[in-house]
Design a protein around this motif. Structure first.
Motif, PDB file in Angstrom:
ATOM      1  N   ASN A 136       0.849  -1.190   0.000  1.00 41.04           N
ATOM      2  CA  ASN A 136       0.000   0.000   0.000  1.00 41.04           C
ATOM      3  C   ASN A 136       0.884   1.239   0.000  1.00 41.04           C
ATOM      4  O   ASN A 136       1.647   1.474   0.936  1.00 41.04           O
ATOM      5  CB  ASN A 136      -0.905   0.016   1.240  1.00 41.04           C
ATOM      6  CG  ASN A 136      -1.814   1.228   1.275  1.00 41.04           C
ATOM      7  OD1 ASN A 136      -2.210   1.762   0.242  1.00 41.04           O
ATOM      8  ND2 ASN A 136      -2.175   1.669   2.475  1.00 41.04           N
ATOM      9  N   PRO A 193      -6.803   2.344   7.056  1.00 41.10           N
ATOM     10  CA  PRO A 193      -6.484   2.462   5.621  1.00 41.10           C
ATOM     11  C   PRO A 193      -5.118   3.075   5.328  1.00 41.10           C
ATOM     12  O   PRO A 193      -4.604   2.928   4.214  1.00 41.10           O
ATOM     13  CB  PRO A 193      -7.616   3.357   5.097  1.00 41.10           C
ATOM     14  CG  PRO A 193      -8.753   3.096   6.021  1.00 41.10           C
ATOM     15  CD  PRO A 193      -8.113   2.946   7.368  1.00 41.10           C
ATOM     16  N   TYR A 194      -4.514   3.759   6.310  1.00 42.24           N
ATOM     17  CA  TYR A 194      -3.202   4.364   6.118  1.00 42.24           C
ATOM     18  C   TYR A 194      -2.053   3.426   6.493  1.00 42.24           C
ATOM     19  O   TYR A 194      -0.894   3.838   6.509  1.00 42.24           O
ATOM     20  CB  TYR A 194      -3.098   5.649   6.944  1.00 42.24           C
ATOM     21  CG  TYR A 194      -3.922   6.783   6.378  1.00 42.24           C
ATOM     22  CD1 TYR A 194      -3.386   7.676   5.457  1.00 42.24           C
ATOM     23  CD2 TYR A 194      -5.252   6.957   6.762  1.00 42.24           C
ATOM     24  CE1 TYR A 194      -4.141   8.707   4.927  1.00 42.24           C
ATOM     25  CE2 TYR A 194      -6.024   7.984   6.239  1.00 42.24           C
ATOM     26  CZ  TYR A 194      -5.467   8.862   5.321  1.00 42.24           C
ATOM     27  OH  TYR A 194      -6.231   9.873   4.798  1.00 42.24           O
ATOM     28  N   TYR A 207      -5.840  -6.329   6.273  1.00 38.88           N
ATOM     29  CA  TYR A 207      -6.032  -4.949   5.827  1.00 38.88           C
ATOM     30  C   TYR A 207      -7.133  -4.879   4.776  1.00 38.88           C
ATOM     31  O   TYR A 207      -8.040  -4.032   4.865  1.00 38.88           O
ATOM     32  CB  TYR A 207      -4.720  -4.421   5.257  1.00 38.88           C
ATOM     33  CG  TYR A 207      -4.833  -3.065   4.611  1.00 38.88           C
ATOM     34  CD1 TYR A 207      -4.691  -1.902   5.360  1.00 38.88           C
ATOM     35  CD2 TYR A 207      -5.080  -2.933   3.238  1.00 38.88           C
ATOM     36  CE1 TYR A 207      -4.793  -0.642   4.770  1.00 38.88           C
ATOM     37  CE2 TYR A 207      -5.188  -1.687   2.645  1.00 38.88           C
ATOM     38  CZ  TYR A 207      -5.051  -0.553   3.416  1.00 38.88           C
ATOM     39  OH  TYR A 207      -5.171   0.687   2.827  1.00 38.88           O
ATOM     40  N   THR A 210     -10.554  -5.252   6.232  1.00 35.93           N
ATOM     41  CA  THR A 210     -10.986  -4.080   7.000  1.00 35.93           C
ATOM     42  C   THR A 210     -11.444  -2.949   6.089  1.00 35.93           C
ATOM     43  O   THR A 210     -12.487  -2.338   6.319  1.00 35.93           O
ATOM     44  CB  THR A 210      -9.847  -3.581   7.913  1.00 35.93           C
ATOM     45  OG1 THR A 210      -9.484  -4.626   8.814  1.00 35.93           O
ATOM     46  CG2 THR A 210     -10.292  -2.361   8.707  1.00 35.93           C
ATOM     47  N   ILE A 211     -10.670  -2.644   5.046  1.00 36.84           N
ATOM     48  CA  ILE A 211     -11.054  -1.525   4.182  1.00 36.84           C
ATOM     49  C   ILE A 211     -12.336  -1.829   3.409  1.00 36.84           C
ATOM     50  O   ILE A 211     -13.086  -0.911   3.052  1.00 36.84           O
ATOM     51  CB  ILE A 211      -9.925  -1.119   3.217  1.00 36.84           C
ATOM     52  CG1 ILE A 211      -9.559  -2.261   2.274  1.00 36.84           C
ATOM     53  CG2 ILE A 211      -8.714  -0.625   3.997  1.00 36.84           C
ATOM     54  CD1 ILE A 211      -8.571  -1.847   1.184  1.00 36.84           C
ATOM     55  N   SER A 215     -15.355   0.925   3.317  1.00 33.71           N
ATOM     56  CA  SER A 215     -15.542   1.616   2.048  1.00 33.71           C
ATOM     57  C   SER A 215     -16.961   2.150   1.884  1.00 33.71           C
ATOM     58  O   SER A 215     -17.928   1.561   2.370  1.00 33.71           O
ATOM     59  CB  SER A 215     -15.211   0.685   0.878  1.00 33.71           C
ATOM     60  OG  SER A 215     -16.092  -0.417   0.853  1.00 33.71           O
ATOM     61  N   GLN A 218     -17.705  -0.313  -3.255  1.00 35.33           N
ATOM     62  CA  GLN A 218     -16.665  -1.103  -3.883  1.00 35.33           C
ATOM     63  C   GLN A 218     -16.989  -1.280  -5.357  1.00 35.33           C
ATOM     64  O   GLN A 218     -18.155  -1.398  -5.736  1.00 35.33           O
ATOM     65  CB  GLN A 218     -16.563  -2.483  -3.217  1.00 35.33           C
ATOM     66  CG  GLN A 218     -16.092  -2.459  -1.781  1.00 35.33           C
ATOM     67  CD  GLN A 218     -14.721  -3.094  -1.631  1.00 35.33           C
ATOM     68  OE1 GLN A 218     -14.368  -4.060  -2.288  1.00 35.33           O
ATOM     69  NE2 GLN A 218     -13.918  -2.508  -0.745  1.00 35.33           N
ATOM     70  N   THR A 231      -3.171   4.404  -2.444  1.00 33.26           N
ATOM     71  CA  THR A 231      -4.236   5.110  -1.748  1.00 33.26           C
ATOM     72  C   THR A 231      -4.038   6.604  -1.926  1.00 33.26           C
ATOM     73  O   THR A 231      -3.036   7.162  -1.464  1.00 33.26           O
ATOM     74  CB  THR A 231      -4.240   4.758  -0.243  1.00 33.26           C
ATOM     75  OG1 THR A 231      -4.449   3.351  -0.082  1.00 33.26           O
ATOM     76  CG2 THR A 231      -5.333   5.514   0.494  1.00 33.26           C
ATOM     77  N   SER A 233      -5.085  10.227  -0.941  1.00 36.64           N
ATOM     78  CA  SER A 233      -5.702  10.815   0.244  1.00 36.64           C
ATOM     79  C   SER A 233      -5.799  12.328   0.113  1.00 36.64           C
ATOM     80  O   SER A 233      -4.824  12.995  -0.251  1.00 36.64           O
ATOM     81  CB  SER A 233      -4.870  10.470   1.490  1.00 36.64           C
ATOM     82  OG  SER A 233      -5.345  11.170   2.628  1.00 36.64           O
ATOM     83  N   LEU A 244     -10.591   9.046   0.585  1.00 42.96           N
ATOM     84  CA  LEU A 244      -9.606   8.169  -0.028  1.00 42.96           C
ATOM     85  C   LEU A 244     -10.153   7.530  -1.299  1.00 42.96           C
ATOM     86  O   LEU A 244     -11.318   7.117  -1.356  1.00 42.96           O
ATOM     87  CB  LEU A 244      -9.186   7.052   0.931  1.00 42.96           C
ATOM     88  CG  LEU A 244      -8.738   7.435   2.345  1.00 42.96           C
ATOM     89  CD1 LEU A 244      -8.258   6.193   3.088  1.00 42.96           C
ATOM     90  CD2 LEU A 244      -7.643   8.478   2.302  1.00 42.96           C
ATOM     91  N   GLN A 246      -8.833   4.376  -3.728  1.00 40.78           N
ATOM     92  CA  GLN A 246      -7.831   3.323  -3.759  1.00 40.78           C
ATOM     93  C   GLN A 246      -7.864   2.595  -5.100  1.00 40.78           C
ATOM     94  O   GLN A 246      -8.927   2.220  -5.607  1.00 40.78           O
ATOM     95  CB  GLN A 246      -8.056   2.323  -2.622  1.00 40.78           C
ATOM     96  CG  GLN A 246      -7.872   2.965  -1.240  1.00 40.78           C
ATOM     97  CD  GLN A 246      -7.857   1.946  -0.123  1.00 40.78           C
ATOM     98  OE1 GLN A 246      -8.842   1.262   0.103  1.00 40.78           O
ATOM     99  NE2 GLN A 246      -6.736   1.850   0.587  1.00 40.78           N
TER     100      GLN A 246
END
Length: 262
Positions: A136, A193-194, A207, A210-211, A215, A218, A231, A233, A244, A246
């Protein structure tokens, strides 16, 4: 019977209204003056990047099209600023160099030439590998009122807009990387997300799980632990909240004459 005149009171009220009116006029002029100064800063900030495009890129006459004619003069850019790590293009108006330094604060108010610039720079997170090889990679840009930098990224809050503009492109001296957008979200700064440091595929899978929950929406774009994502930002109007976008790396063109298009 003695009659008391209220003439003095009326005159006092009239004087007060005149003073108040003058005060409002002065305040309005001050606001106009500072608005003018702010606009001048925007103009100066944009002028720097316009000059960079003219001197270091071969940009098509229709800059809204991601054509095969786009090229980057990396030697010129490195001479101007050795912090250069790439160039990003994205609809509707993102077309900027990407830099990286030892912290995430310097380029908030410094332009590519390292002088004060209200636009700052598009910059990579200080802890990312500059070769874009991390699972990422985080890239920051200001949400400018005039739409410059990442100011127009808010258009991607609409899924239909993303469906019509599904890619963004990162150019490096090695070639062009195409990223396909797979989700967008609004989250607080410095949250999951970071995350950059993912030592194992299990970490990366956690990860990704989780995102997906965080979101806003999607896209139907698969992402696995073998992939590399970027990502993008930018800030919002709500304090620590960040918007964000992605994208997952879906194509690499290893040549110097690079372009691409939707």
């Amino acid at each position: 019977m003695k009659i008391i005149s209220n003439k003095g009171g009326k005159e006092l009220k009239l004087s007060f209204r005149k003073v108040l009116g003058v005060a409002f006029i002065i305040a309005a002029l001050i606001c106009i003056y500072f608005a003018f100064l702010q606009q001048e800063k925007y103009i100066q900030g944009n002028a720097e990047y316009k000059k960079i495009k003219q001197t270091a890129t071969d940009t098509p006459s229709d800059d809204s099209k991601h054509t095969q004619d786009f090229q980057v003069d990396w030697n010129t850019l490195k001479t101007q600023n050795p912090d250069i790590v790439g160039w990003i293009r994205m609809d509707p108006s993102v077309n900027y160099p990407i830099v990286q330094t030892k912290n995430n604060s310097y380029y908030l108010k410094h332009g590519f030439g390292k002088s004060y610039n209200i636009n700052g720079c598009i910059f990579m997170h200080a802890d990312n590998k500059s070769d874009w090889s991390d699972p990422n990679t985080i890239v920051y840009g200001h949400n400018m009122i005039n739409g410059s930098m990442f100011g127009n990224n808010k258009l991607y809050k609409s899924k239909s807009y993303t469906e019509a503009h599904p890619y963004f492109y990162v150019y490096t001296p090695s070639g062009k990387m195409t990223y396909t957008i797979f989700d967008v979200m609004t989250v607080n700064d410095a949250t999951v997300p970071y995350t950059i440091d993912m030592q194992t595929k299990e970490d990366f899978q956690s990860y990704l799980d989780t995102i997906k929950k965080l979101s806003t929406y999607q896209m139907n774009v698969p992402v696995t632990t073998d992939d590399h994502i970027v990502t993008l930002s930018t800030c919002t109007n709500h304090g620590r909240q960040r918007f964000l976008i992605q994208g997952v790396l879906t194509n690499i063109e290893n040549n110097n004459r690079v372009g691409g298009g939707d």
